[in-house]
Design an enzyme around this catalytic site. Structure first.
Site, short mmCIF file in Angstrom:
data_model
loop_
_atom_site.label_atom_id
_atom_site.label_comp_id
_atom_site.label_asym_id
_atom_site.label_seq_id
_atom_site.Cartn_x
_atom_site.Cartn_y
_atom_site.Cartn_z
N SER A 1 -24.94 80.41 -29.41
CA SER A 1 -25.40 79.62 -28.28
C SER A 1 -25.12 78.15 -28.58
O SER A 1 -24.94 77.76 -29.73
CB SER A 1 -26.89 79.86 -28.01
OG SER A 1 -27.65 79.64 -29.18
N LYS B 1 -19.32 85.29 -36.33
CA LYS B 1 -20.48 84.69 -35.67
C LYS B 1 -20.78 85.57 -34.46
O LYS B 1 -20.26 85.35 -33.36
CB LYS B 1 -20.16 83.26 -35.25
CG LYS B 1 -21.32 82.51 -34.58
CD LYS B 1 -22.28 81.94 -35.58
CE LYS B 1 -23.32 81.05 -34.89
NZ LYS B 1 -24.31 80.52 -35.85
N PRO C 1 -23.70 69.62 -52.54
CA PRO C 1 -24.02 68.20 -52.43
C PRO C 1 -24.09 67.74 -50.98
O PRO C 1 -23.49 68.33 -50.09
CB PRO C 1 -22.85 67.52 -53.17
CG PRO C 1 -22.24 68.59 -54.01
CD PRO C 1 -22.45 69.87 -53.27
N GLY D 1 -29.99 80.26 -36.21
CA GLY D 1 -31.33 79.83 -36.57
C GLY D 1 -31.79 80.50 -37.86
O GLY D 1 -31.06 80.55 -38.84
#
Length: 225
Positions: A41, A37, A203, A118
């Site tokens: 933020s 990652k 799922p 995002g």
């Protein structure tokens, strides 16, 4: 396929769950895998320093022996877009720093799952976005589509934008609460219009264990456990 980049149609569509499930699947295949990652933020202060929940989840699914900073080199407190969070913290996100952190992971692992923040075109700084950084490395991209109202347009636009910059490896349908009416028809619509394989359907509320059985890496020929 050594490295894949996970992006989403929006924030909150399940990128971390899919990234963790793909890490679990890689490790179940006997591969040494790590999550990455690069910028996170929305982090909290802990006795060990700023920590991000998504990055900690990736660390938990990575091969043992990694420090938190190896998985998440840039950790920012405000829960806003990375370039704005960095500005608020008085720092600049340097893609070269992200490159160095990635290279350290890549030298030690057979599979790397990189999770963005995002959507595809989120800025890192005033000049560079995640799309620019990933395209420069030519990483294959996996798109997580949160199955909710508006997902068809978001998914098709993102798929088109990704394909123009870097290899588009496939997409994942992630079922979100409270449940999209006619989600099966929406999945079929996307399957017909996206020129990349559907890598699985996750799922609603699925654990990482369950999600891992429903997904495949882009270089797998079939979604077998």
């Amino acid at each position: 396929m050594h490295t894949i980049f996970i992006t989403g149609t929006d924030t909150g569509v399940g990128k971390t769950r899919v990234a963790c499930a793909l890490l679990r699947r890689a490790r179940d295949r006997g591969l040494r895998a790590a999550g990455f990652k690069p910028v996170a933020s929305g982090s909290e202060h802990t006795p060990a320093g700023l920590r991000n929940e998504d990055a900690q989840a990736l660390l938990a699914e990575s091969a043992p022996g990694l420090d938190y900073d190896a998985v998440n080199p840039v950790t920012l407190e405000p829960a806003i877009a990375p370039h704005l969070a960095a500005r608020a913290a008085g720092v600049a996100i340097d893609p070269l720093r992200l490159d160095r952190a990635y290279e350290c992971l890549a030298a030690q692992h057979e599979r790397i799952v990189v999770e963005g923040a995002g959507g595809w075109r989120v800025p890192l700084n005033d000049r560079t976005g995640f799309d620019d950084w990933v395209a420069a490395r030519r990483w294959p991209v996996v798109l997580v589509v949160g199955m909710r109202l508006g997902c068809i347009n978001h998914a098709l636009l993102t798929a088109e934008a990704v394909s123009r910059r870097t290899p588009f490896a496939g997409w994942v349908a992630n079922l979100l609460p409270p449940g999209q009416p006619h989600w099966e028809e929406n999945v079929e619509t996307l399957r017909q219009r996206i020129d990349a394989p559907l890598l699985g359907i996750v799922p609603m509320h699925a654990s990482v264990d369950v999600a891992a059985t429903q997904l495949r890496w882009p270089d797998e020929t079939a979604a077998t456990p």
